[in-house]
Design a protein around this motif. Structure first.
Motif, PDB file in Angstrom:
ATOM      1  N   GLN A   1      47.486  10.910   1.354  1.00 50.29           N
ATOM      2  CA  GLN A   1      47.421  12.352   1.088  1.00 50.29           C
ATOM      3  C   GLN A   1      47.398  13.109   2.406  1.00 50.29           C
ATOM      4  OE1 GLN A   1      43.486  13.292  -0.679  1.00 50.29           O
ATOM      5  NE2 GLN A   1      42.940  11.174  -0.233  1.00 50.29           N
ATOM      6  N   SER A   2      48.156  14.196   2.467  1.00 54.37           N
ATOM      7  CA  SER A   2      48.236  15.010   3.685  1.00 54.37           C
ATOM      8  C   SER A   2      48.122  16.484   3.312  1.00 54.37           C
ATOM      9  CB  SER A   2      49.560  14.771   4.414  1.00 54.37           C
ATOM     10  OG  SER A   2      49.708  13.412   4.772  1.00 54.37           O
ATOM     11  N   LEU A   3      47.201  17.168   3.941  1.00 56.55           N
ATOM     12  CA  LEU A   3      46.989  18.590   3.680  1.00 56.55           C
ATOM     13  C   LEU A   3      48.083  19.457   4.296  1.00 56.55           C
ATOM     14  CD1 LEU A   3      43.215  19.213   4.521  1.00 56.55           C
ATOM     15  CD2 LEU A   3      44.263  19.368   2.273  1.00 56.55           C
ATOM     16  N   ASP A   4      48.325  20.615   3.674  1.00 60.10           N
ATOM     17  CA  ASP A   4      48.977  21.729   4.363  1.00 60.10           C
ATOM     18  C   ASP A   4      47.888  22.322   5.257  1.00 60.10           C
ATOM     19  OD1 ASP A   4      49.932  24.175   5.217  1.00 60.10           O
ATOM     20  OD2 ASP A   4      50.823  24.721   3.289  1.00 60.10           O
ATOM     21  N   TRP A   5      47.807  21.797   6.479  1.00 62.36           N
ATOM     22  CA  TRP A   5      46.659  22.078   7.327  1.00 62.36           C
ATOM     23  C   TRP A   5      46.593  23.533   7.760  1.00 62.36           C
ATOM     24  CZ3 TRP A   5      41.985  21.207   8.383  1.00 62.36           C
ATOM     25  CH2 TRP A   5      41.418  21.680   9.564  1.00 62.36           C
ATOM     26  N   ASP A   6      47.724  24.138   8.084  1.00 59.22           N
ATOM     27  CA  ASP A   6      47.695  25.522   8.552  1.00 59.22           C
ATOM     28  C   ASP A   6      47.088  26.422   7.477  1.00 59.22           C
ATOM     29  OD1 ASP A   6      48.554  27.703  10.474  1.00 59.22           O
ATOM     30  OD2 ASP A   6      49.663  28.315   8.680  1.00 59.22           O
ATOM     31  N   ARG A   7      47.489  26.219   6.221  1.00 57.52           N
ATOM     32  CA  ARG A   7      46.944  27.033   5.124  1.00 57.52           C
ATOM     33  C   ARG A   7      45.451  26.785   4.961  1.00 57.52           C
ATOM     34  NH1 ARG A   7      46.487  25.977  -0.578  1.00 57.52           N
ATOM     35  NH2 ARG A   7      46.522  27.908  -1.810  1.00 57.52           N
ATOM     36  N   ARG A   8      45.035  25.517   4.938  1.00 60.65           N
ATOM     37  CA  ARG A   8      43.600  25.214   4.782  1.00 60.65           C
ATOM     38  C   ARG A   8      42.784  25.812   5.929  1.00 60.65           C
ATOM     39  NH1 ARG A   8      39.744  21.156   5.025  1.00 60.65           N
ATOM     40  NH2 ARG A   8      40.023  20.425   2.889  1.00 60.65           N
ATOM     41  N   HIS A   9      43.284  25.642   7.165  1.00 57.63           N
ATOM     42  CA  HIS A   9      42.516  26.133   8.314  1.00 57.63           C
ATOM     43  C   HIS A   9      42.347  27.642   8.251  1.00 57.63           C
ATOM     44  CE1 HIS A   9      41.863  26.923  12.764  1.00 57.63           C
ATOM     45  NE2 HIS A   9      40.839  26.186  12.407  1.00 57.63           N
ATOM     46  N   ARG A  10      43.358  28.354   7.787  1.00 59.44           N
ATOM     47  CA  ARG A  10      43.235  29.798   7.636  1.00 59.44           C
ATOM     48  C   ARG A  10      42.218  30.143   6.551  1.00 59.44           C
ATOM     49  NH1 ARG A  10      47.301  32.499  10.454  1.00 59.44           N
ATOM     50  NH2 ARG A  10      47.054  34.378   9.187  1.00 59.44           N
ATOM     51  N   HIS A  11      42.166  29.353   5.482  1.00 59.39           N
ATOM     52  CA  HIS A  11      41.116  29.553   4.476  1.00 59.39           C
ATOM     53  C   HIS A  11      39.734  29.372   5.095  1.00 59.39           C
ATOM     54  CE1 HIS A  11      44.016  28.376   0.953  1.00 59.39           C
ATOM     55  NE2 HIS A  11      44.230  29.602   1.392  1.00 59.39           N
ATOM     56  N   MET A  12      39.586  28.363   5.949  1.00 59.86           N
ATOM     57  CA  MET A  12      38.308  28.113   6.608  1.00 59.86           C
ATOM     58  C   MET A  12      37.913  29.285   7.494  1.00 59.86           C
ATOM     59  SD  MET A  12      39.091  24.096   7.467  1.00 59.86           S
ATOM     60  CE  MET A  12      37.816  23.892   8.725  1.00 59.86           C
ATOM     61  N   ARG A  13      38.864  29.814   8.242  1.00 63.66           N
ATOM     62  CA  ARG A  13      38.579  30.954   9.123  1.00 63.66           C
ATOM     63  C   ARG A  13      38.136  32.172   8.310  1.00 63.66           C
ATOM     64  NH1 ARG A  13      44.046  31.680  12.131  1.00 63.66           N
ATOM     65  NH2 ARG A  13      42.964  33.464  13.091  1.00 63.66           N
ATOM     66  N   VAL A  14      38.879  32.449   7.224  1.00 69.17           N
ATOM     67  CA  VAL A  14      38.535  33.606   6.389  1.00 69.17           C
ATOM     68  C   VAL A  14      37.185  33.398   5.714  1.00 69.17           C
ATOM     69  CG1 VAL A  14      39.200  34.917   4.337  1.00 69.17           C
ATOM     70  CG2 VAL A  14      40.938  34.288   6.017  1.00 69.17           C
ATOM     71  N   HIS A  15      36.919  32.178   5.236  1.00 66.78           N
ATOM     72  CA  HIS A  15      35.663  31.927   4.533  1.00 66.78           C
ATOM     73  C   HIS A  15      34.463  32.169   5.449  1.00 66.78           C
ATOM     74  CE1 HIS A  15      33.748  29.379   1.111  1.00 66.78           C
ATOM     75  NE2 HIS A  15      32.942  30.344   1.508  1.00 66.78           N
ATOM     76  N   THR A  16      34.531  31.640   6.663  1.00 66.16           N
ATOM     77  CA  THR A  16      33.426  31.869   7.598  1.00 66.16           C
ATOM     78  C   THR A  16      33.305  33.347   7.945  1.00 66.16           C
ATOM     79  OG1 THR A  16      33.798  29.650   8.510  1.00 66.16           O
ATOM     80  CG2 THR A  16      32.403  31.139   9.786  1.00 66.16           C
ATOM     81  N   ALA A  17      34.443  34.029   8.080  1.00 64.67           N
ATOM     82  CA  ALA A  17      34.415  35.466   8.369  1.00 64.67           C
ATOM     83  C   ALA A  17      33.733  36.250   7.250  1.00 64.67           C
ATOM     84  CB  ALA A  17      35.836  35.980   8.587  1.00 64.67           C
ATOM     85  N   LEU A  18      33.930  35.826   6.004  1.00 62.02           N
ATOM     86  CA  LEU A  18      33.269  36.524   4.883  1.00 62.02           C
ATOM     87  C   LEU A  18      31.762  36.324   4.913  1.00 62.02           C
ATOM     88  CD1 LEU A  18      35.735  35.952   1.893  1.00 62.02           C
ATOM     89  CD2 LEU A  18      35.411  38.020   3.256  1.00 62.02           C
ATOM     90  N   HIS A  19      31.315  35.159   5.372  1.00 65.94           N
ATOM     91  CA  HIS A  19      29.868  34.975   5.546  1.00 65.94           C
ATOM     92  C   HIS A  19      29.336  35.976   6.572  1.00 65.94           C
ATOM     93  CE1 HIS A  19      28.828  30.875   3.591  1.00 65.94           C
ATOM     94  NE2 HIS A  19      29.910  31.366   3.030  1.00 65.94           N
ATOM     95  N   LEU A  20      30.100  36.185   7.645  1.00 64.86           N
ATOM     96  CA  LEU A  20      29.688  37.181   8.645  1.00 64.86           C
ATOM     97  C   LEU A  20      29.698  38.587   8.043  1.00 64.86           C
ATOM     98  CD1 LEU A  20      31.599  35.918  11.813  1.00 64.86           C
ATOM     99  CD2 LEU A  20      29.165  35.664  11.303  1.00 64.86           C
ATOM    100  N   LEU A  21      30.699  38.887   7.219  1.00 64.01           N
ATOM    101  CA  LEU A  21      30.760  40.208   6.587  1.00 64.01           C
ATOM    102  C   LEU A  21      29.533  40.446   5.720  1.00 64.01           C
ATOM    103  CD1 LEU A  21      32.406  42.799   6.005  1.00 64.01           C
ATOM    104  CD2 LEU A  21      33.482  41.569   4.103  1.00 64.01           C
ATOM    105  N   SER A  22      29.036  39.394   5.073  1.00 59.60           N
ATOM    106  CA  SER A  22      27.850  39.547   4.224  1.00 59.60           C
ATOM    107  C   SER A  22      26.601  39.833   5.045  1.00 59.60           C
ATOM    108  CB  SER A  22      27.641  38.299   3.359  1.00 59.60           C
ATOM    109  OG  SER A  22      27.131  37.210   4.121  1.00 59.60           O
ATOM    110  N   VAL A  23      26.665  39.536   6.344  1.00 57.94           N
ATOM    111  CA  VAL A  23      25.563  39.876   7.248  1.00 57.94           C
ATOM    112  C   VAL A  23      25.684  41.327   7.711  1.00 57.94           C
ATOM    113  CG1 VAL A  23      24.499  39.363   9.485  1.00 57.94           C
ATOM    114  CG2 VAL A  23      25.343  37.499   8.050  1.00 57.94           C
TER     115      VAL A  23
END
Length: 239
Positions: free
Chosen positions: A88-110
């Motif tokens: 199995q191989s991820l579409d890594w660019d898409r996943r990594h962008r999800h990771m960046r946005v997800h962490t950014a939303l945690h910051l937004l909640s602060v």
């Protein structure tokens, strides 16, 4: 049960596994996967499965029966037989962008300290809905503070507590509409910053970057009124 390799290492892009089941809808269930299933506002991963010279594009990933995770093919085709060893191989660019946005939303909640009533993540932007009667007055201050946290390059780490311990610390839960995942009575906490004085600490089952600097420059987007006590705030990745 599918072993969640993405939980062990969010940066793991490829892995071998064996097929243990098929879903009635045509999904492939593996004994272990690097593919994150749709949940918590984060989309399911896409990528590729390969076996015996056959290549199967995966459109998305979903939670299946029990603790299984199903990889959904982009189009109907013969599924690998149960017991087949696949890569199995991820579409890594898409996943990594999800990771960046997800962490950014945690910051937004602060930065926007109101209860969260909803949220969503994409590869280019994310949004949170807040239990907030009026739109924030200073957009520039929100964007500046978000990017200051990014520039701190703070570490993101995880720890675990029991469901009972979480019940004793209700202030950790920011989401008002969605309960934190409580697999086997354990709750995963995602921490941004130092353990002694974290920038943020909250229950979360999603994938995140290792440090806030990896998010990159953020841009504050629209702030929409979605109800008498609800404001939707968008943030965008600049690259």
């Amino acid at each position: 049960m599918t072993h969640m390799l993405f939980r062990d290492d969010a940066y793991l892009r490829d892995a071998g596994a064996r097929v243990i089941a098929h879903t009635p809808e045509g999904g492939v269930v593996l004994d272990a996967t690097v593919f994150y299933p749709t949940g918590g506002g984060q989309p399911g991963d896409s990528g590729v499965l390969e076996w015996d010279g056959i290549r199967m594009p995966i459109a998305t990933t979903l939670k299946a029966q029990g603790d299984q995770i199903a990889l959904v093919p982009s189009e109907p085709q013969r599924l690998p037989d149960i017991g087949t060893y696949v890569t199995q191989s991820l579409d890594w660019d898409r996943r990594h962008r999800h990771m960046r946005v997800h962490t950014a939303l945690h910051l937004l909640s602060v930065v926007v300290p109101f209860g969260v009533t909803g949220g969503a993540i994409s590869a280019n932007h994310g949004r949170l809905d807040f239990n907030m009667p009026e739109a924030p007055e200073d957009r520039d201050a929100i964007e500046t503070t978000l990017n200051a946290y990014v520039m701190e390059d703070a570490q993101i780490s995880e720890s675990w507590m029991t469901a009972a311990e979480l019940d004793e610390n209700p202030g950790l839960v920011k989401t008002m509409a969605v309960k934190p995942p409580r697999g086997a009575g354990q709750v995963r906490l995602v921490r941004i910053g130092d353990a002694d004085a974290p920038i943020d600490l909250q229950p979360c089952g999603g994938t995140h970057v290792a440090r806030t600097g990896e998010i990159g420059q953020l841009r504050l987007g629209k702030i929409e009124k979605k109800g008498r006590m609800n404001r939707r705030v968008y943030i965008h990745l600049d690259n």
